[in-house]
Design a protein around this motif. Sequence first.
Motif, PDB file in Angstrom:
ATOM      1  N   LEU A 112       0.813  -1.213   0.000  1.00 13.34           N
ATOM      2  CA  LEU A 112       0.000   0.000   0.000  1.00 13.34           C
ATOM      3  C   LEU A 112       0.852   1.271   0.000  1.00 13.34           C
ATOM      4  O   LEU A 112       1.847   1.364   0.728  1.00 13.34           O
ATOM      5  CB  LEU A 112      -0.925   0.019   1.207  1.00 13.34           C
ATOM      6  CG  LEU A 112      -1.974  -1.096   1.292  1.00 13.34           C
ATOM      7  CD1 LEU A 112      -2.805  -0.941   2.552  1.00 13.34           C
ATOM      8  CD2 LEU A 112      -2.879  -1.087   0.059  1.00 13.34           C
ATOM      9  N   ASP A 114      -1.018   4.219   0.389  1.00 13.31           N
ATOM     10  CA  ASP A 114      -1.870   5.050   1.248  1.00 13.31           C
ATOM     11  C   ASP A 114      -2.637   4.181   2.229  1.00 13.31           C
ATOM     12  O   ASP A 114      -2.830   2.973   2.018  1.00 13.31           O
ATOM     13  CB  ASP A 114      -2.881   5.843   0.395  1.00 13.31           C
ATOM     14  CG  ASP A 114      -2.214   6.722  -0.639  1.00 13.31           C
ATOM     15  OD1 ASP A 114      -1.261   7.433  -0.267  1.00 13.31           O
ATOM     16  OD2 ASP A 114      -2.629   6.680  -1.811  1.00 13.31           O
ATOM     17  N   ASP A 115      -3.114   4.808   3.299  1.00  9.25           N
ATOM     18  CA  ASP A 115      -3.987   4.124   4.251  1.00  9.25           C
ATOM     19  C   ASP A 115      -5.300   3.731   3.579  1.00  9.25           C
ATOM     20  O   ASP A 115      -5.756   4.380   2.633  1.00  9.25           O
ATOM     21  CB  ASP A 115      -4.323   5.040   5.435  1.00  9.25           C
ATOM     22  CG  ASP A 115      -3.126   5.376   6.308  1.00  9.25           C
ATOM     23  OD1 ASP A 115      -2.056   4.759   6.120  1.00  9.25           O
ATOM     24  OD2 ASP A 115      -3.277   6.258   7.167  1.00  9.25           O
ATOM     25  N   ALA A 117      -8.325   3.548   5.506  1.00  4.87           N
ATOM     26  CA  ALA A 117      -8.959   3.731   6.807  1.00  4.87           C
ATOM     27  C   ALA A 117     -10.329   4.387   6.730  1.00  4.87           C
ATOM     28  O   ALA A 117     -10.940   4.663   7.767  1.00  4.87           O
ATOM     29  CB  ALA A 117      -8.048   4.564   7.709  1.00  4.87           C
ATOM     30  N   ALA A 129      -5.058   3.034  -3.517  1.00  5.93           N
ATOM     31  CA  ALA A 129      -4.138   2.935  -2.383  1.00  5.93           C
ATOM     32  C   ALA A 129      -2.956   2.012  -2.649  1.00  5.93           C
ATOM     33  O   ALA A 129      -1.934   2.090  -1.959  1.00  5.93           O
ATOM     34  CB  ALA A 129      -4.893   2.447  -1.147  1.00  5.93           C
ATOM     35  N   ALA A 212      -9.716  -4.962   3.496  1.00  3.65           N
ATOM     36  CA  ALA A 212      -9.751  -3.546   3.876  1.00  3.65           C
ATOM     37  C   ALA A 212     -10.994  -3.234   4.697  1.00  3.65           C
ATOM     38  O   ALA A 212     -10.922  -2.556   5.733  1.00  3.65           O
ATOM     39  CB  ALA A 212      -9.690  -2.664   2.629  1.00  3.65           C
ATOM     40  N   THR A 220      -8.633  -1.818  13.183  1.00  3.55           N
ATOM     41  CA  THR A 220      -7.195  -1.884  12.889  1.00  3.55           C
ATOM     42  C   THR A 220      -6.978  -1.757  11.385  1.00  3.55           C
ATOM     43  O   THR A 220      -6.537  -2.710  10.725  1.00  3.55           O
ATOM     44  CB  THR A 220      -6.593  -3.205  13.402  1.00  3.55           C
ATOM     45  OG1 THR A 220      -7.371  -4.303  12.862  1.00  3.55           O
ATOM     46  CG2 THR A 220      -6.606  -3.268  14.915  1.00  3.55           C
ATOM     47  N   PRO A 221      -7.295  -0.607  10.806  1.00  5.04           N
ATOM     48  CA  PRO A 221      -7.247  -0.465   9.344  1.00  5.04           C
ATOM     49  C   PRO A 221      -5.847  -0.663   8.772  1.00  5.04           C
ATOM     50  O   PRO A 221      -4.840  -0.490   9.467  1.00  5.04           O
ATOM     51  CB  PRO A 221      -7.740   0.963   9.116  1.00  5.04           C
ATOM     52  CG  PRO A 221      -7.489   1.669  10.395  1.00  5.04           C
ATOM     53  CD  PRO A 221      -7.682   0.647  11.471  1.00  5.04           C
ATOM     54  N   LEU A 222      -5.836  -1.033   7.510  1.00  7.38           N
ATOM     55  CA  LEU A 222      -4.578  -1.184   6.795  1.00  7.38           C
ATOM     56  C   LEU A 222      -3.927   0.185   6.597  1.00  7.38           C
ATOM     57  O   LEU A 222      -4.603   1.162   6.279  1.00  7.38           O
ATOM     58  CB  LEU A 222      -4.827  -1.839   5.437  1.00  7.38           C
ATOM     59  CG  LEU A 222      -5.398  -3.259   5.492  1.00  7.38           C
ATOM     60  CD1 LEU A 222      -5.881  -3.688   4.119  1.00  7.38           C
ATOM     61  CD2 LEU A 222      -4.357  -4.236   6.033  1.00  7.38           C
ATOM     62  N   ARG A 223      -2.607   0.224   6.744  1.00 14.01           N
ATOM     63  CA  ARG A 223      -1.877   1.490   6.692  1.00 14.01           C
ATOM     64  C   ARG A 223      -0.877   1.508   5.537  1.00 14.01           C
ATOM     65  O   ARG A 223      -0.453   0.476   5.039  1.00 14.01           O
ATOM     66  CB  ARG A 223      -1.131   1.707   8.019  1.00 14.01           C
ATOM     67  CG  ARG A 223      -2.045   1.829   9.235  1.00 14.01           C
ATOM     68  CD  ARG A 223      -2.953   3.038   9.130  1.00 14.01           C
ATOM     69  NE  ARG A 223      -3.773   3.236  10.339  1.00 14.01           N
ATOM     70  CZ  ARG A 223      -4.706   4.176  10.442  1.00 14.01           C
ATOM     71  NH1 ARG A 223      -4.935   5.016   9.428  1.00 14.01           N
ATOM     72  NH2 ARG A 223      -5.399   4.304  11.560  1.00 14.01           N
ATOM     73  N   ALA A 224      -0.507   2.707   5.149  1.00 12.57           N
ATOM     74  CA  ALA A 224       0.485   2.891   4.087  1.00 12.57           C
ATOM     75  C   ALA A 224       1.753   2.114   4.407  1.00 12.57           C
ATOM     76  O   ALA A 224       2.221   2.106   5.555  1.00 12.57           O
ATOM     77  CB  ALA A 224       0.800   4.375   3.925  1.00 12.57           C
ATOM     78  N   GLU A 226       2.034  -1.111   4.312  1.00 15.24           N
ATOM     79  CA  GLU A 226       1.768  -2.482   4.715  1.00 15.24           C
ATOM     80  C   GLU A 226       1.608  -3.398   3.504  1.00 15.24           C
ATOM     81  O   GLU A 226       1.244  -2.980   2.403  1.00 15.24           O
ATOM     82  CB  GLU A 226       0.541  -2.559   5.617  1.00 15.24           C
ATOM     83  CG  GLU A 226       0.796  -1.981   6.994  1.00 15.24           C
ATOM     84  CD  GLU A 226      -0.236  -2.403   8.021  1.00 15.24           C
ATOM     85  OE1 GLU A 226       0.166  -2.766   9.149  1.00 15.24           O
ATOM     86  OE2 GLU A 226      -1.449  -2.375   7.705  1.00 15.24           O
TER      87      GLU A 226
END
Length: 269
Positions: A112, A114-115, A117, A129, A212, A220-224, A226
Amino acid sequence: MTPSEIQQAADTLWQAAQHGRPVAPLRDSWPAMSIENAYAIQQRNITRQLANGARRVGCKIGLTSTAVQRQLGVDQPDFGVLLDTMAFGDSEPIPVSALAQPKVEAEIAFVLRDDLAMPLPTLADAIRAIDYALPALEIVGSRIADWNIRITDTVADNASSGAFVLGTTPRSLSDFDPRLCGMVMTRRGEPVSTGAGAACLGHPLNAVLWLARTMVRMGTPLRAGELILSGALGPMVSVAPGDVIEARINGLGQVRAVFQAESAEEKQQ
């Protein structure tokens, strides 16, 4: 399950991992375990590994094959957490003794930029993303004896995670078609598994979108930065010490996992 029972189940898996001795299916000891309980068990042991210095680097998606879903009696994927301690480089020797009943499957990995989220990510959000894709081999493993698992067993066991190997040829989504790309996996040059992107929930990006949305829902969203292992492109295969597994994914490149041969001491054990 009570909080005490959740901790007991987490401790059971933790000890199995520490000592390399698989345990009986958790569902035998805790028949009332729900999927929500199983994720709570998973999180207990992830938290313990993070406290010991591990770092979360992404997530993996499991049960992306409809055939496997039917086998386990579910109608949705599951996920596990990827840690830096699970990562191996392309062709880096992997000690089989550190794995748990290992099997290998070829996948597309997404990284990724970008987040993800927002409250309800869309497919367009997910595509926007993603920075790039890589060929990957996931080495799944089970702390449950003889791989005798059902959905709650594998979820609690961090979606049967073990290790992973990434290729070194990043590709933009505009450079290949994740759904149509074919895959061939070989063991020492002999084909052992074939498939295509469509085997992963119809399209690997469907799996990314499911993950996502699930991670946002769980807080616990996916983050940039990851990594997402999006799911198997074909059947998994067992591996043994000395094996060399290579996967080639059309338009994406290749990746190789090398499993260390047993030492003389290990052969005697």
